[in-house]
Scaffold this active site. Structure first.
Site, PDB file in Angstrom:
ATOM      1  N   ALA A  90       0.899  -1.219   0.029  1.00 21.61           N
ATOM      2  CA  ALA A  90       0.017   0.037  -0.095  1.00 21.61           C
ATOM      3  C   ALA A  90       0.818   1.327   0.113  1.00 21.61           C
ATOM      4  O   ALA A  90       0.595   2.167  -0.708  1.00 21.61           O
ATOM      5  CB  ALA A  90      -0.907   0.168   1.275  1.00 21.61           C
ATOM      6  N   GLU A  91       1.670   1.392   0.997  1.00 20.86           N
ATOM      7  CA  GLU A  91       2.679   2.574   1.048  1.00 20.86           C
ATOM      8  C   GLU A  91       3.567   2.403  -0.095  1.00 20.86           C
ATOM      9  O   GLU A  91       3.839   3.770  -0.779  1.00 20.86           O
ATOM     10  CB  GLU A  91       3.718   2.269   2.012  1.00 20.86           C
ATOM     11  N   THR A  92       4.117   1.742  -0.804  1.00 20.02           N
ATOM     12  CA  THR A  92       4.675   1.707  -2.050  1.00 20.02           C
ATOM     13  C   THR A  92       3.774   2.271  -3.442  1.00 20.02           C
ATOM     14  O   THR A  92       4.424   3.123  -3.896  1.00 20.02           O
ATOM     15  CB  THR A  92       5.356   0.229  -2.456  1.00 20.02           C
ATOM     16  N   SER A 130       3.368   5.891  -2.536  1.00 18.23           N
ATOM     17  CA  SER A 130       4.632   6.725  -2.861  1.00 18.23           C
ATOM     18  C   SER A 130       4.956   6.957  -4.261  1.00 18.23           C
ATOM     19  O   SER A 130       5.480   7.808  -4.809  1.00 18.23           O
ATOM     20  CB  SER A 130       5.850   5.988  -2.063  1.00 18.23           C
TER      21      SER A 130
END
Length: 127
Positions: free
Chosen positions: A49-51, A54
């Site tokens: 999710a964070e990747t 980002s």
């Protein structure tokens, strides 16, 4: 951008699509992404999710002048998964000058919701 020697490569993530305010990525559910009990690790879902958030933020900023970092993330793990592939669909919910907020749905091959996440990404000037 070389991702082979990063968390992206280590977990087998792949970028499928990067558009204006939208990113789609996949990740296998295998020995790299399972917890010791044989199910998809929540941390692997959060990393995906964070990747995606980002990468989406990076696509919307001037990377010559700015850089972005995950600032906050939350995740609700809805359904367990033992094998196959999960797909993250990230869409920008707020596109500010210094922060962006992304909503990320992680689904399985049958479009069943595995994880629902929200990630805030900070945008800062390069020094």
């Amino acid at each position: 951008m070389d991702i082979s020697n990063s968390l992206i490569g280590a977990l087998g993530m792949e970028v499928v699509e990067v558009g204006e305010g939208k990113v789609i990525m996949t990740m296998p559910v295998d020995e790299r992404t399972r917890q010791p009990f044989g199910f998809l690790h929540g941390g692997a879902s959060v990393a995906l999710a964070e990747t995606a958030a980002s990468i989406g933020t990076a696509a919307l900023i001037d990377m010559q002048q700015e850089v972005c970092f995950g600032l906050e993330i939350n995740a609700n793990h809805i359904k367990a998964k033992k094998e196959g592939t999960v797909t993250a669909i990230a869409e920008v919910a707020h596109r500010g000058r210094t922060t962006m907020v992304w909503e990320i749905r992680i689904e399985d091959e049958h479009q069943q919701l595995i994880c629902l996440s929200r990630c805030t990404v900070a945008v800062v000037p390069k020094k």
